[in-house]
Scaffold this active site. Structure first.
Site, PDB file in Angstrom:
ATOM      1  N   CYS A 131       7.921  -7.486  -9.111  1.00 56.02           N
ATOM      2  CA  CYS A 131       7.981  -6.385  -9.248  1.00 56.02           C
ATOM      3  C   CYS A 131       9.091  -5.219  -8.956  1.00 56.02           C
ATOM      4  O   CYS A 131       9.435  -5.399  -7.604  1.00 56.02           O
ATOM      5  CB  CYS A 131       6.770  -5.590  -9.323  1.00 56.02           C
ATOM      6  SG  CYS A 131       5.091  -6.449 -10.000  1.00 56.02           S
ATOM      7  N   ARG A 173       7.606   1.574 -13.131  1.00 60.19           N
ATOM      8  CA  ARG A 173       7.682   0.377 -12.523  1.00 60.19           C
ATOM      9  C   ARG A 173       8.009  -0.784 -13.668  1.00 60.19           C
ATOM     10  O   ARG A 173       7.645  -0.469 -14.489  1.00 60.19           O
ATOM     11  CB  ARG A 173       6.498  -0.084 -11.490  1.00 60.19           C
ATOM     12  CG  ARG A 173       5.272   0.086 -12.266  1.00 60.19           C
ATOM     13  CD  ARG A 173       4.504  -1.402 -12.430  1.00 60.19           C
ATOM     14  NE  ARG A 173       4.655  -2.309 -11.359  1.00 60.19           N
ATOM     15  CZ  ARG A 173       3.536  -2.460 -10.577  1.00 60.19           C
ATOM     16  NH1 ARG A 173       2.376  -1.433 -10.591  1.00 60.19           N
ATOM     17  NH2 ARG A 173       3.525  -3.255  -9.494  1.00 60.19           N
ATOM     18  N   ASN A 181       3.509  -6.549  -5.323  1.00 62.81           N
ATOM     19  CA  ASN A 181       3.055  -7.605  -4.086  1.00 62.81           C
ATOM     20  C   ASN A 181       3.769  -7.649  -2.797  1.00 62.81           C
ATOM     21  O   ASN A 181       4.866  -7.365  -3.057  1.00 62.81           O
ATOM     22  CB  ASN A 181       3.236  -9.055  -5.281  1.00 62.81           C
ATOM     23  CG  ASN A 181       2.240  -9.455  -5.777  1.00 62.81           C
ATOM     24  OD1 ASN A 181       1.050  -9.087  -5.708  1.00 62.81           O
ATOM     25  ND2 ASN A 181       2.168 -10.739  -6.070  1.00 62.81           N
TER      26      ASN A 181
HETATM   27  C1  LIG Z   1       0.172  -9.149  -9.604  1.00 61.43           C
HETATM   28  C2  LIG Z   1       0.617  -7.298  -9.466  1.00 61.43           C
HETATM   29  C3  LIG Z   1       1.806  -7.533  -8.617  1.00 61.43           C
HETATM   30  C4  LIG Z   1       2.999  -8.047  -9.495  1.00 61.43           C
HETATM   31  C5  LIG Z   1       4.098  -8.233  -8.603  1.00 61.43           C
HETATM   32  O1  LIG Z   1       4.268  -7.772  -7.581  1.00 61.43           O
HETATM   33  N1  LIG Z   1       4.729  -9.495  -8.954  1.00 61.43           N
HETATM   34  C6  LIG Z   1       5.566  -9.864  -7.823  1.00 61.43           C
HETATM   35  C7  LIG Z   1       5.244 -11.422  -7.546  1.00 61.43           C
HETATM   36  S1  LIG Z   1       6.345 -11.785  -6.096  1.00 61.43           S
HETATM   37  O2  LIG Z   1       5.616 -11.124  -5.065  1.00 61.43           O
HETATM   38  O3  LIG Z   1       7.358 -11.907  -6.406  1.00 61.43           O
HETATM   39  O4  LIG Z   1       5.672 -13.391  -5.896  1.00 61.43           O
HETATM   40  C8  LIG Z   1      -0.505  -6.591  -8.914  1.00 61.43           C
HETATM   41  C9  LIG Z   1      -0.279  -4.966  -8.906  1.00 61.43           C
HETATM   42  C10 LIG Z   1      -1.418  -4.468  -8.912  1.00 61.43           C
HETATM   43  C11 LIG Z   1      -2.649  -5.413  -8.625  1.00 61.43           C
HETATM   44  C12 LIG Z   1      -3.958  -5.157  -9.139  1.00 61.43           C
HETATM   45  C13 LIG Z   1      -4.578  -3.955  -8.402  1.00 61.43           C
HETATM   46  O5  LIG Z   1      -4.251  -3.733  -6.883  1.00 61.43           O
HETATM   47  C14 LIG Z   1      -6.118  -3.535  -8.605  1.00 61.43           C
HETATM   48  C15 LIG Z   1      -6.722  -4.686  -8.517  1.00 61.43           C
HETATM   49  C16 LIG Z   1      -7.175  -4.921  -7.055  1.00 61.43           C
HETATM   50  C17 LIG Z   1      -7.919  -6.284  -6.794  1.00 61.43           C
HETATM   51  O6  LIG Z   1      -8.202  -6.489  -5.350  1.00 61.43           O
HETATM   52  C18 LIG Z   1      -7.543  -7.342  -7.328  1.00 61.43           C
HETATM   53  C19 LIG Z   1      -7.324  -7.311  -8.833  1.00 61.43           C
HETATM   54  C20 LIG Z   1      -6.482  -6.219  -9.246  1.00 61.43           C
HETATM   55  C21 LIG Z   1      -6.592  -5.862 -10.673  1.00 61.43           C
HETATM   56  C22 LIG Z   1      -4.813  -6.226  -8.822  1.00 61.43           C
HETATM   57  C23 LIG Z   1      -4.397  -7.697  -9.285  1.00 61.43           C
HETATM   58  C24 LIG Z   1      -2.666  -7.988  -9.028  1.00 61.43           C
HETATM   59  O7  LIG Z   1      -2.771  -8.227  -7.637  1.00 61.43           O
HETATM   60  C25 LIG Z   1      -1.973  -6.687  -9.516  1.00 61.43           C
HETATM   61  C26 LIG Z   1      -2.018  -6.638 -10.833  1.00 61.43           C
END
Ligand SMILES: C[C@H](CCC(=O)NCCS(=O)(=O)O)[C@H]1CC[C@H]2[C@@H]3[C@H](O)C[C@@H]4C[C@H](O)CC[C@]4(C)[C@H]3C[C@H](O)[C@]12C
Length: 324
Positions: free
Chosen positions: A2, A16, A79
């Site tokens: 992200c 974002r 993340n």
């Molecule tokens: C997956 C998302 C982040 C995307 C990202 O950074 N991708 C990069 C992947 S990598 O690093 O390169 O491997 C994160 C951002 C916000 C997160 C959400 C938010 O924190 C809100 C909740 C929090 C809960 O604890 C889990 C579900 C959730 C609904 C999360 C699900 C997921 O972890 C999300 C959607």
């Protein structure tokens, strides 16, 4: 992966890309001033700033990924897997669960300066939302029109960094990302001068050669450098249309196309959505992977004194504007 970015013209913009291999079911969600936030470790907050952002709603609770409040403060979680370590609850501090960190800050703070003061009292805990939605390993960018900070909760505690470029990606930790920018200090939007060696004639044979060496891959460190270069060299008009358009171009520099980042056999990370908030006007603009037409939700067209969440499902189908 992200990427989050900020951009200032006449107004201040915050947004974002959300890159992942699946969607949790995301909606543009407005939390009005009188929705009761039942915070897990502290008292219920039933009167607060209104918030608009992208969230997964579970049991009438807005689990925000990125949002702004009516005062112009923005916050996004990205993340930070493998580095994020959260604390156990501590009775001497304000315990805030990781999943409620965005609403906690945005409901109470009008600026980054307010957020810094509140962060000094906060103990960020790993308390899960539920068995089905366990703790997410994240780090955060918090920004207003004057400054940006990065918040990382790691093994030795909560760190708050000034973020002079106003961007954030994923691993490695923010300090390392900033250090790695040193590698790119000779890059320029201008054509390069020949400093290769004395006595050798070298010529610019193409436009854009000042940025040769800017990494083009999708790793987090490369996206950090690429979006920082793009954002910090960005020039646009000040109007809303020109600013929003330029903002989507900035994040377009780190767009993820299906097929280029395989995360497991046959599964690919893609840019599920890209957001751009006008923090002064309270407008949440977005595009999705299959819909590049910009859609928007304006918080000020709603009754912000209500008590119930206001939800807008994403428009994911593209309208192609045939001209004949
Ligand atoms: C997956 C998302 C982040 C995307 C990202 O950074 N991708 C990069 C992947 S990598 O690093 O390169 O491997 C994160 C951002 C916000 C997160 C959400 C938010 O924190 C809100 C909740 C929090 C809960 O604890 C889990 C579900 C959730 C609904 C999360 C699900 C997921 O972890 C999300 C959607």
């Amino acid at each position: 992966m992200c990427t989050a970015a900020t951009y200032k013209t006449k107004d201040f913009y915050f947004g974002r890309t959300l890159d992942y291999e699946f969607s949790y079911g995301d909606e543009i969600t407005i939390t009005p001033r009188n929705y009761a936030f039942d915070f897990r470790h502290t008292s219920t907050c039933s009167s607060h700033y209104a918030i608009i952002g992208m969230a997964h709603i579970a049991g009438n609770y807005p689990l925000y990924y990125d949002a702004i409040n009516e005062k112009g403060l923005g916050m996004a979680g990205l993340n930070f897997v493998g580095n994020a370590v959260y604390a156990e609850p501590d009775d001497s501090k304000e315990n805030v669960a990781q999943f409620e960190f965005i609403p906690y800050i945005l409901s109470k703070c009008a600026s980054v300066s307010d957020a810094k003061n509140l962060l000094a009292k906060i103990n960020l805990t790993g308390t899960p939302f539920s068995d089905k939605l366990p703790t997410a390993g994240l780090h955060w960018i918090i920004a207003d029109k004057n400054e940006s900070i990065t918040v990382e909760s790691v093994a030795d505690g909560l760190h708050i960094y000034d973020n002079p470029v106003g961007v954030l990606t994923n691993n490695p930790p923010f300090e390392t990302q900033m250090f790695l920018l040193n590698n790119y200090m000779s890059l320029s939007a201008k054509q390069p001068q020949n400093t290769f060696a004395n006595g050798l004639t070298l010529n610019s044979y193409s436009r854009g050669m000042g940025a040769i060496g800017l990494p083009g891959d999708l790793s987090s460190a490369s996206r950090f450098a690429r979006v920082a270069f793009t954002k910090m060299n960005s020039i646009s008009g000040e109007s809303e249309n020109e600013s929003v358009s330029q903002f989507f171009h900035i994040l377009g520099s780190v767009d993820q196309q299906r097929g280029c980042c395989e995360v497991s056999e046959g599964k690919y990370e893609i840019t599920i959505y890209t957001s751009c908030c006008n923090t002064a006007k309270g407008i949440y603009y977005y595009t999705t992977y299959n819909n590049h037409q910009i859609s928007a939700v304006d918080m000020h067209r709603e009754n912000l004194d209500g008590t119930e969440l206001i939800r807008y499902p994403l428009i994911t189908e593209q309208q192609i504007n045939f001209q004949n």
